[in-house]
Every structure is written in C-alpha cells, then in structure tokens.
Write a protein that holds these residues in place. Structure first.
Motif, PDB file in Angstrom:
ATOM      1  N   THR A  50      42.186  14.366  16.227  1.00  0.00           N
ATOM      2  CA  THR A  50      43.625  14.182  16.109  1.00  0.00           C
ATOM      3  C   THR A  50      44.067  14.462  14.677  1.00  0.00           C
ATOM      4  OG1 THR A  50      43.399  11.820  15.630  1.00  0.00           O
ATOM      5  CG2 THR A  50      43.725  12.435  17.934  1.00  0.00           C
ATOM      6  N   VAL A  51      45.335  14.836  14.543  1.00  0.00           N
ATOM      7  CA  VAL A  51      45.927  15.031  13.225  1.00  0.00           C
ATOM      8  C   VAL A  51      47.313  14.398  13.248  1.00  0.00           C
ATOM      9  CG1 VAL A  51      46.731  17.361  13.882  1.00  0.00           C
ATOM     10  CG2 VAL A  51      46.608  16.709  11.455  1.00  0.00           C
ATOM     11  N   ILE A  52      47.592  13.562  12.247  1.00  0.00           N
ATOM     12  CA  ILE A  52      48.889  12.897  12.198  1.00  0.00           C
ATOM     13  C   ILE A  52      49.846  13.692  11.313  1.00  0.00           C
ATOM     14  CG2 ILE A  52      47.852  10.657  12.633  1.00  0.00           C
ATOM     15  CD1 ILE A  52      48.266   9.997   9.666  1.00  0.00           C
ATOM     16  N   SER A  53      51.090  13.251  11.285  1.00  0.00           N
ATOM     17  CA  SER A  53      52.125  14.016  10.596  1.00  0.00           C
ATOM     18  C   SER A  53      51.818  14.208   9.119  1.00  0.00           C
ATOM     19  CB  SER A  53      53.487  13.347  10.771  1.00  0.00           C
ATOM     20  OG  SER A  53      53.441  12.018  10.275  1.00  0.00           O
ATOM     21  N   GLY A  54      51.140  13.248   8.497  1.00  0.00           N
ATOM     22  CA  GLY A  54      50.815  13.385   7.077  1.00  0.00           C
ATOM     23  C   GLY A  54      49.639  14.302   6.798  1.00  0.00           C
ATOM     24  N   GLY A  55      48.960  14.719   7.865  1.00  0.00           N
ATOM     25  CA  GLY A  55      47.847  15.639   7.706  1.00  0.00           C
ATOM     26  C   GLY A  55      46.479  15.022   7.845  1.00  0.00           C
ATOM     27  N   SER A  56      46.397  13.710   7.926  1.00  0.00           N
ATOM     28  CA  SER A  56      45.088  13.066   8.077  1.00  0.00           C
ATOM     29  C   SER A  56      44.503  13.382   9.438  1.00  0.00           C
ATOM     30  CB  SER A  56      45.227  11.553   7.928  1.00  0.00           C
ATOM     31  OG  SER A  56      45.637  11.218   6.626  1.00  0.00           O
ATOM     32  N   THR A  57      43.187  13.570   9.455  1.00  0.00           N
ATOM     33  CA  THR A  57      42.497  13.938  10.693  1.00  0.00           C
ATOM     34  C   THR A  57      41.455  12.890  11.066  1.00  0.00           C
ATOM     35  OG1 THR A  57      40.884  15.236   9.444  1.00  0.00           O
ATOM     36  CG2 THR A  57      42.822  16.407  10.282  1.00  0.00           C
ATOM     37  N   ASN A  58      41.122  12.906  12.351  1.00  0.00           N
ATOM     38  CA  ASN A  58      40.117  11.984  12.865  1.00  0.00           C
ATOM     39  C   ASN A  58      39.307  12.723  13.921  1.00  0.00           C
ATOM     40  OD1 ASN A  58      38.807   9.495  13.135  1.00  0.00           O
ATOM     41  ND2 ASN A  58      40.066   8.947  14.907  1.00  0.00           N
ATOM     42  N   TYR A  59      37.984  12.505  13.915  1.00  0.00           N
ATOM     43  CA  TYR A  59      37.103  13.196  14.858  1.00  0.00           C
ATOM     44  C   TYR A  59      36.147  12.211  15.516  1.00  0.00           C
ATOM     45  CZ  TYR A  59      38.404  17.445  12.263  1.00  0.00           C
ATOM     46  OH  TYR A  59      39.089  18.476  11.671  1.00  0.00           O
ATOM     47  N   VAL A  60      35.792  12.516  16.752  1.00  0.00           N
ATOM     48  CA  VAL A  60      34.701  11.772  17.368  1.00  0.00           C
ATOM     49  C   VAL A  60      33.414  12.185  16.657  1.00  0.00           C
ATOM     50  CG1 VAL A  60      34.263  13.508  19.160  1.00  0.00           C
ATOM     51  CG2 VAL A  60      33.700  11.099  19.575  1.00  0.00           C
ATOM     52  N   ASP A  61      32.490  11.253  16.536  1.00  0.00           N
ATOM     53  CA  ASP A  61      31.278  11.506  15.740  1.00  0.00           C
ATOM     54  C   ASP A  61      30.510  12.737  16.210  1.00  0.00           C
ATOM     55  OD1 ASP A  61      30.333   8.015  15.105  1.00  0.00           O
ATOM     56  OD2 ASP A  61      31.748   9.354  14.107  1.00  0.00           O
ATOM     57  N   SER A  62      30.496  12.984  17.502  1.00  0.00           N
ATOM     58  CA  SER A  62      29.670  14.055  18.055  1.00  0.00           C
ATOM     59  C   SER A  62      30.123  15.454  17.660  1.00  0.00           C
ATOM     60  CB  SER A  62      29.605  13.947  19.574  1.00  0.00           C
ATOM     61  OG  SER A  62      30.896  14.048  20.133  1.00  0.00           O
ATOM     62  N   VAL A  63      31.343  15.597  17.131  1.00  0.00           N
ATOM     63  CA  VAL A  63      31.838  16.930  16.761  1.00  0.00           C
ATOM     64  C   VAL A  63      32.043  17.086  15.265  1.00  0.00           C
ATOM     65  CG1 VAL A  63      32.996  17.077  19.003  1.00  0.00           C
ATOM     66  CG2 VAL A  63      34.338  16.506  16.956  1.00  0.00           C
ATOM     67  N   LYS A  64      31.833  16.032  14.506  1.00  0.00           N
ATOM     68  CA  LYS A  64      32.030  16.103  13.051  1.00  0.00           C
ATOM     69  C   LYS A  64      31.114  17.172  12.452  1.00  0.00           C
ATOM     70  CE  LYS A  64      33.648  11.376  12.302  1.00  0.00           C
ATOM     71  NZ  LYS A  64      33.343  10.033  11.724  1.00  0.00           N
ATOM     72  N   GLY A  65      31.702  17.996  11.598  1.00  0.00           N
ATOM     73  CA  GLY A  65      30.943  19.067  10.976  1.00  0.00           C
ATOM     74  C   GLY A  65      30.912  20.349  11.784  1.00  0.00           C
ATOM     75  N   ARG A  66      31.353  20.276  13.040  1.00  0.00           N
ATOM     76  CA  ARG A  66      31.343  21.474  13.897  1.00  0.00           C
ATOM     77  C   ARG A  66      32.755  21.891  14.312  1.00  0.00           C
ATOM     78  NH1 ARG A  66      29.159  21.227  18.845  1.00  0.00           N
ATOM     79  NH2 ARG A  66      29.538  18.983  19.122  1.00  0.00           N
ATOM     80  N   PHE A  67      33.627  20.921  14.544  1.00  0.00           N
ATOM     81  CA  PHE A  67      34.992  21.202  14.986  1.00  0.00           C
ATOM     82  C   PHE A  67      35.967  20.932  13.843  1.00  0.00           C
ATOM     83  CE2 PHE A  67      34.464  20.215  19.833  1.00  0.00           C
ATOM     84  CZ  PHE A  67      33.376  21.067  19.880  1.00  0.00           C
ATOM     85  N   THR A  68      37.041  21.715  13.812  1.00  0.00           N
ATOM     86  CA  THR A  68      38.086  21.513  12.828  1.00  0.00           C
ATOM     87  C   THR A  68      39.445  21.570  13.519  1.00  0.00           C
ATOM     88  OG1 THR A  68      36.757  22.556  11.084  1.00  0.00           O
ATOM     89  CG2 THR A  68      39.123  22.315  10.688  1.00  0.00           C
TER      90      THR A  68
END
Length: 120
Positions: A50-68
C-alpha cells in the motif's frame, strides 16, 4: 462513484517480472491510499503493498525486496512492479483505493482483479 481499471497480469516464469497498473476513474475529492491485495486459491485475501497520500509504503514480508509500489498522483494511478516472481506469488491481484468523494465521506473501491500466474 469510482471505478478501478487494472491491467498487467499474465503468465510469467519463475524469476520473471510483471508490472500491474490500476487507474482510479470517477468522482474523487482526494485519495487517502492506494494498494494491492491478492488472493490465492483456497486462501484469504492478503495485503501485498500500500501507499498513502504522503508517499509512505507498506509491504507484506513475503514480497519485501522484490515488489515495488508507486503512485502517480496526477493520474490517480498506482503501479506494482513485481520482480523475482515465485510460484507462491500466483494469485488474483486486486487494486484498492480509500478515497474521499467529498469533505465528509470516505469510501473504499476495489478493482475486478487481474490474474498473475508464475509457472514454468
């Protein structure tokens, strides 16, 4: 009412890449967040990124480093760049947005889903 138009799913070999796009179309006062969720056969839907209006992002652990995840605010569009794909990434991917239709109302909208299949 807001519609989400998704594109970019398909079949890819393990280790390959895909890019998903989702455009929010309709009456939008402002967007709080945009994101991607997925549901694999026999499993519950899970948040991918997810990405919020301010630009901060959040990822599920299983995709960190692979998905953007990235967002074009001018186009109300969110993208998901998926690299180093694995068979366990196979799922229907759904776009979501939490938005305001006016100053007082916050609503959720979902896309129709796009299938990503990772297989050799």
């Amino acid at each position: 009412q807001v519609h989400l138009v998704e594109s970019g799913g398909g079949l890819v070999q393990p280790g390959g890449s895909l890019r998903l796009s989702c455009a929010a179309i309709g009456s939008i006062f402002s967007i709080n967040s945009m994101g991607w969720y997925r549901q694999a056969p026999g499993k519950q839907r899970e948040m991918v990124a997810t990405v919020i209006s301010g630009g901060s992002t959040n990822y599920v652990d299983s995709v960190k480093g692979r998905f953007t995840i990235s967002r074009d605010n001018a186009k109300n569009t969110v993208y998901l760049q998926m690299n180093s794909l694995k068979p366990e990434d196979t799922a229907v991917y759904y776009c979501n947005t939490r938005y305001k239709s006016d100053v007082f109302r916050t609503l959720d909208a979902w896309g129709q889903g796009t299938l990503v299949t990772v297989s050799s």
